[in-house]
Design a protein around this motif. Structure first.
Motif, PDB file in Angstrom:
ATOM      1  N   GLY A 155       0.839  -1.195   0.000  1.00 21.07           N
ATOM      2  CA  GLY A 155       0.000   0.000   0.000  1.00 21.07           C
ATOM      3  C   GLY A 155       0.867   1.235   0.000  1.00 21.07           C
ATOM      4  N   GLY A 156       0.372   2.297  -0.618  1.00 19.78           N
ATOM      5  CA  GLY A 156       1.147   3.530  -0.684  1.00 19.78           C
ATOM      6  C   GLY A 156       0.349   4.694  -0.151  1.00 19.78           C
ATOM      7  N   PRO A 157       1.005   5.856  -0.059  1.00 21.54           N
ATOM      8  CA  PRO A 157       0.330   7.019   0.533  1.00 21.54           C
ATOM      9  C   PRO A 157      -0.898   7.471  -0.269  1.00 21.54           C
ATOM     10  N   PHE A 158      -0.961   7.124  -1.539  1.00 22.93           N
ATOM     11  CA  PHE A 158      -2.071   7.646  -2.346  1.00 22.93           C
ATOM     12  C   PHE A 158      -3.160   6.608  -2.612  1.00 22.93           C
TER      13      PHE A 158
END
Lengths: 310, 544
Positions: free
Chosen positions: A32-35
């Motif tokens: 998972g990423g920040p966006f």
């Protein structure tokens, strides 16, 4: 003494660097990423954001860029709160968390030391059992139980104290400080009792009593100094723990400190914020441990002698 | 040493002693005197740029600070005039002419003009601004092409400022919900002149929304933004509808913890909770002791499970249907979730004023068994062990546990639970590394297309791997249909396909459950959880 200090400070640098490197790598490995959001943003949006935050560079380039900025005191922009820099968020939150931590430490030391001394004066009597069983309860009750209970009693049923906030209304700092300090007070009480019991049986105390000094004077002037050594050893990590572990209390009482950001940053994959807060708290722990060591050396003549000699 | 310690302890003791014995005035009481509404608003807003923000805490604040061309009526949700005092719609319902008020102003006194809207809509459609909700504007002619950089000249997009107070919009299709969209934050105007004073107009990191910089055009403007403490809005003295506003100040507290929120309400620190769901464990208490404060409203939002249709055994529609039949939804909402939810048998929620889907199936264990046997798993024999994926949350966990048990009892199949932290869960969904995943959708606008379009074969939100050309075509036809009757018929056909194919398993419709102090006037519940705070007033209790 200076040499001892300098050595300890130098030793802290590789520790912090390692903390940064491990944190930096761990958060990149986490899925998972920040966006990522529930409503999937279009690839165009993600691409633009990655570019805007320089996430399209290779990871090692990002790492060294980050270190470069860090040396200049720049923690970068927060991913989650794009209008605020991490430096700004930390510097807004820290005074509040520090104030809370300080009051909690006062609660811990105040209640802990007093009840520990009282208990140690008459071991194995009611005067010992009552404060010590109270402290056992204090250790067992986590903040997320104690906080709401205090709120129910003092905030809702009696209506004496505000149930949330920090400096918005009179006395709203009382309940959070008590809640956060309680568990540490309990530890302090047990440590003080142990330390005092040991010291009170020493020869120099017997000498002081034999000299005809009043008991309170013996306790305050002669016994406490030695009896508090374990408390001081514990005070360093406790202070760091109070600062970094305040997020439960902060969320119960809606206090705008650092704790909430620390926790939320990890869930949000707010890379810069995770790094900023981790570095900050890691430095705190290093500093407080150092302070505790210095204090201990200063208080204990035997330790002072051996440290300075080496 | 002791003396020093005493000096440290003394202030605390004094504070406690002074604090005791007197009741302090609560925010709620103070609010009646100063006309201030105290609101619990969920998490701390990320940022308040209407073109890039996404969450509902942000939306609640923006609704008070900004105003689009239209607004919505609290009760009926029908469009009412906003910045536009009136509008004309062409015969084919694709061309709109808006007449803007002469007296609509920004909070710095600048007039709000038609060009402001053109600039703003160009801003959200510019890829560099990275607005998640840019797609809301794709109903406008050539808007999507501009967003995808297929055309570079914004004048080709169907938005024109004819003069200072006249704006025309050319749509791709007759879009019956277009007027409703204009009240969404993606359509709000922003002040280009002000934003450019703080950086590039198209930079999402432009700091113009900081409290010292922000300029807005709604009934309220920002005065204070203390991160994680409060956002305070005060009356915008340039707002055109001064006589409509009753309050002087709004205070939004970021209270993320639901139980803390309830305690704040009970102790009189807030007038109301704004986020759609209060602490569910407290609902029963309020039902019994303080029902006037409890607001329960079925919402235009659905909770469902989706199947990974690219993997066995869920590549077979009969298996998917069997699982859907084998759920006892009534027990689920009444005994497990207990938040006023309503059992659902369709992706599309009920809309008493518009289209409501037909109920095409029911909770029927016999039928479920038959379907599973037909698919080759009589009495669950040979059925592989599958997993339910959900993100960490008490409610999701309880629902998953219940379904695990229901399926075991009804179909004799083994299901395991698998919980992941939010971002990990999102990436598992996206990469289709799941069997069954929990999902939910809360409407952006009141129209079934908002739900049905999730399952367009090319939709970025369709993580099931399910594709159906006929379904895609029906949705496209619905976009160009001109009458409600025609649209509703197409929606029903799409609903039918979703039932037959069952790429998702509808479980229940959410309800919005809020605590509202009974002295708060003009707070009307509706399916969109739409509340314009500017209409709100207090009925001050007699003792005040």
């Amino acid at each position: 003494m200076l040499k001892f200090l300098l050595k300890r400070i130098l030793a802290a640098i590789p520790v912090l660097l390692l903390v940064i490197l491990i944190t930096f790598l761990l958060i990149r490995i986490a899925p998972g990423g920040p966006f990522d959001r529930e409503r999937q943003a279009s690839p165009e949006v993600i691409e633009n954001l990655n570019k805007r935050y320089n996430l399209d560079d290779p990871v090692y380039v990002q790492f060294f860029n980050y270190l470069g900025n860090l040396v200049q005191g720049d923690f970068g922009p927060s991913f989650k709160y794009p209008n605020r820099s991490v430096t700004e968020i930390i510097s807004n939150g820290i005074p509040i968390t520090a104030e809370l931590g300080l009051y909690a430490l006062m609660v811990a030391i105040g209640i802990g030391v007093v009840s520990g001394v009282i208990a140690a004066l008459r071991p194995n009597t009611a005067q010992d059992y009552i404060p010590m069983s109270m402290s056992m309860i204090g250790i067992c009750l986590p903040a997320f139980v104690l906080g709401p209970i205090l709120v129910l009693i003092f905030g809702i049923y009696l209506g004496w104290l505000p149930v949330s906030g920090w400096g918005y209304q009179a006395y709203d700092k009382v309940l959070p400080s008590l809640t956060l300090g309680a568990a540490y007070a309990a530890y302090m009480a047990r440590l003080t009792r142990g330390g005092m019991l040991e010291v009170l049986s020493q020869d120099y105390i017997r000498t002081a009593i034999a000299k005809g000094l009043p008991k309170w004077k013996v306790v305050l002037h002669h016994a406490l100094r030695g009896g508090l050594a374990p408390v001081i050893t514990f005070a360093g990590p406790a202070a760091a723990g109070l600062l970094s572990g305040s997020f439960v209390v902060e969320s119960i009482f809606q206090i705008p400190g650092m704790g909430q950001f620390y926790l939320q940053a990890a869930f949000n994959r707010d890379y810069t914020m995770i790094l900023g807060t981790t570095i900050f708290f890691a430095s705190l722990i290093v500093i407080f441990n150092l302070l505790a060591d210095v204090l201990l050396v200063w208080l204990n003549p035997r330790l002072r002698h051996s440290t300075l000699k080496n | 040493m002791k003396i020093k310690l005493l000096r440290l302890i003394l202030p605390l003791v004094c504070i406690t002693a002074f604090g005791c014995g007197q009741k302090t005035e609560t925010n709620v009481e103070k609010g009646y005197k100063t006309k201030t509404l105290y609101i619990a608003n969920g998490s701390e807003p990320e940022f308040l740029d209407p073109h890039t923000s996404t969450g509902s805490p942000e939306n609640n604040i923006q609704l008070a600070m900004f105003e689009g061309l239209t607004m919505k009526d609290h009760k009926t949700l029908k469009p009412t005039p906003g910045v536009a005092k009136s509008w004309d719609i062409s015969e084919d319902r694709t061309f709109y002419t808006f007449h803007l008020r002469d007296n609509a102003k920004w909070s710095n006194g600048d007039p709000v003009t038609a060009q402001d809207f053109v600039n703003s809509w160009q801003r959200i459609l510019t890829p560099s601004i990275s607005g998640d909700y840019a797609y809301m504007l794709f109903v406008i002619k050539n808007a999507e092409k501009f967003y995808r950089s297929e055309i570079a000249d914004f004048s080709e997009v169907g938005i024109k400022a004819v003069d200072e107070h006249t704006l025309t919009v050319q749509l791709n299709n007759p879009t019956p919900y277009f007027l409703q969209l204009l009240d969404h934050h993606s359509f709000y105007p922003v002040n280009k002149k002000v934003i450019e004073q703080h950086g590039d107009f198209y930079d999402p990191l432009n700091p113009w929304t900081r409290p010292e910089n922000i300029v807005s055009n709604g009934a309220f403007k920002m005065e204070v933004w203390d991160v994680n403490r409060a956002i305070e809005l005060v009356r915008n003295e340039y707002y055109w509808g001064q006589d409509r506003i009753h309050l002087n100040r709004l205070v939004f507290y970021p209270i993320e913890d639901k139980l803390a929120e309830e305690r704040a309400f009970r102790s009189g620190q807030i007038h109301l909770t704004f986020t759609p769901q209060m602490a569910t464990e407290k609902i029963a208490v309020y039902r019994e002791k303080n029902p006037e404060a409890l607001h329960i409203q079925p919402a235009y939002s659905t909770y469902y499970y989706m199947f990974n249709t690219t993997k066995k055994p869920f590549d077979d529609a009969r298996v998917r249907q069997a699982l859907a039949y084998a759920v006892d939804r009534k027990t689920l909402v009444e005994k497990v979730t207990k938040g006023g939810e309503v059992p659902s048998y369709s992706l599309i929620p009920m809309d008493p004023e518009g289209y409501s889907p037909k109920t095409l199936f029911s909770d029927d264990i016999e039928k479920a068994k038959a379907l599973l046997a037909e698919a080759g798993y009589p009495n669950g024999e040979g059925f592989p062990t599958v997993e339910i994926l959900y993100n960490n949350d008490e409610v999701h966990k309880k629902v998953a546990l219940t379904l695990q048990q229901m399926w075991k009892n009804a179909l004799n199949i083994n299901v395991q639970l698998f919980n992941q932290e939010w971002k990990v869960y999102l990436s598992s969904r996206k990469n289709k590394t799941y069997d069954i995943a929990r999902a939910g959708w809360i409407a952006d606008y009141l129209d079934p297309s908002n739900f049905l379009e999730i399952f367009f074969s090319f939709s970025e939100n369709n993580h099931t791997g399910w594709e159906n050309a006929e379904y895609d075509q029906i949705l496209r036809d619905a976009q160009s249909a001109t009458t409600d009757a025609a649209r509703f018929e197409l929606f029903e056909r799409a609903n039918q396909i979703l039932f037959e194919e069952m790429p998702l398993l509808p479980l229940f419709y959410y309800s919005d459950v809020n605590l509202v102090n009974p002295t708060v006037k003009n707070w009307h519940d509706n399916v969109m959880h739409y509340h314009r705070v500017q209409d709100v007033d207090f009925t001050v209790p007699a003792s005040e």
